[in-house]
Design an enzyme around this catalytic site. Structure first.
Site, PDB file in Angstrom:
ATOM      1  N   GLY A  28      17.338  19.525  -6.097  1.00 38.04           N
ATOM      2  CA  GLY A  28      17.217  18.348  -5.235  1.00 38.04           C
ATOM      3  C   GLY A  28      18.573  17.752  -4.886  1.00 38.04           C
ATOM      4  O   GLY A  28      19.601  18.132  -5.450  1.00 38.04           O
ATOM      5  N   GLY A  96       8.848  18.182  -7.723  1.00 34.10           N
ATOM      6  CA  GLY A  96       8.372  19.346  -6.992  1.00 34.10           C
ATOM      7  C   GLY A  96       8.437  19.245  -5.495  1.00 34.10           C
ATOM      8  O   GLY A  96       8.011  20.159  -4.790  1.00 34.10           O
ATOM      9  N   GLU A 104      11.900  24.142 -13.331  1.00 33.38           N
ATOM     10  CA  GLU A 104      12.360  22.830 -13.822  1.00 33.38           C
ATOM     11  C   GLU A 104      11.616  22.456 -15.101  1.00 33.38           C
ATOM     12  O   GLU A 104      12.207  22.013 -16.086  1.00 33.38           O
ATOM     13  CB  GLU A 104      12.124  21.767 -12.744  1.00 33.38           C
ATOM     14  CG  GLU A 104      13.080  21.897 -11.569  1.00 33.38           C
ATOM     15  CD  GLU A 104      12.721  20.978 -10.407  1.00 33.38           C
ATOM     16  OE1 GLU A 104      11.520  20.682 -10.224  1.00 33.38           O
ATOM     17  OE2 GLU A 104      13.642  20.557  -9.684  1.00 33.38           O
TER      18      GLU A 104
END
Ligand code: DER
Length: 218
Positions: A28, A96, A104
């Site tokens: 991310g 997610g 993760e």
């Protein structure tokens, strides 16, 4: 987006890095900022660290930054940092959005210390307020899993569409991703979803050992 605040929390993560660390690296945009700060320290202080990435894009970014990579075959993470889409008062998470929740969750499970770096936009009273729950599924189980998710209370199930190609997103594990809306996510929901044959993993993290680092909104 509160980049300033995210930059601050990214800098806090970079400050925690010690020579010799094996880092679990989440996915991310907030993690990207932390990696930029870590790469600076490696260069300036000649730190010797290794990262275990949770997605292809993070692997590529680490290689570009000169952050050496390793795998769970050779190393266990000393600690991990990652982002989240939602954090509730019990430190349960929805993750997610980036589609990397399988690796993760694996890395978070393997790591003794986990920092989740967020800004105030991710803090919710109740999971499911702003984000659906991403669920990675074996492709041919689609119709069966959808039917079972409805039994668990899913009110809207979206097969995550690809961008730049026709058809659905295909995950790095060659699976599909369903984005599911639930009105009520109780403490058994993660286990109940995982118990459906065909579900590979969900983006619900309930009761994990995580430390939340929240950027002030300044
Ligand atoms: O996909 C993920 O789990 C990411 O960690 C995501 O939840 C946070 O991404 P962001 O830092 O770009 O908001």
């Amino acid at each position: 987006i509160n980049i300033g605040g995210k930059q601050k929390v990214a800098a806090q993560i970079a400050e925690k890095v010690k020579d010799g660390d094996v880092l679990g690296i989440g996915s991310g945009s907030t993690v990207y900022l932390a990696l930029l700060a870590i790469a600076d320290r490696i260069k300036n202080e000649k730190l010797n660290i290794k990262g275990i990435p949770t997605s292809l894009e993070i692997s590529m970014f680490c290689s570009k930054l000169g952050i050496p990579l390793t795998t769970l075959f050779e190393n266990k993470p000393d600690w991990l940092f990652d982002g989240a889409d939602e954090v509730d008062p019990n430190k349960s998470l929805i993750k997610g959005r980036g589609g990397a929740m399988f690796k993760e969750k694996l890395l978070i499970s393997c790591s003794p210390v986990n920092y989740i770096i967020v800004d105030e936009s991710k803090i919710v009273d109740k999971l499911g307020t702003n984000f659906p729950v991403p669920i990675e599924i074996f492709p041919q189980s689609l119709l069966y899993v959808e039917q079972e998710l409805k039994q668990l209370g899913a009110t809207n199930i979206l097969l995550r569409p690809a961008k730049g190609k026709d058809g659905p997103i295909i995950s790095e594990n060659n699976n599909l991703i369903l984005d599911c809306k639930f009105n009520d996510i109780d403490s058994n929901m993660e286990k109940n979803i995982k118990g459906i044959t065909g579900v590979i993993e969900s983006g619900l993290f309930i009761g994990y050992n995580v430390n939340i680092l929240e950027a002030e909104n300044k």
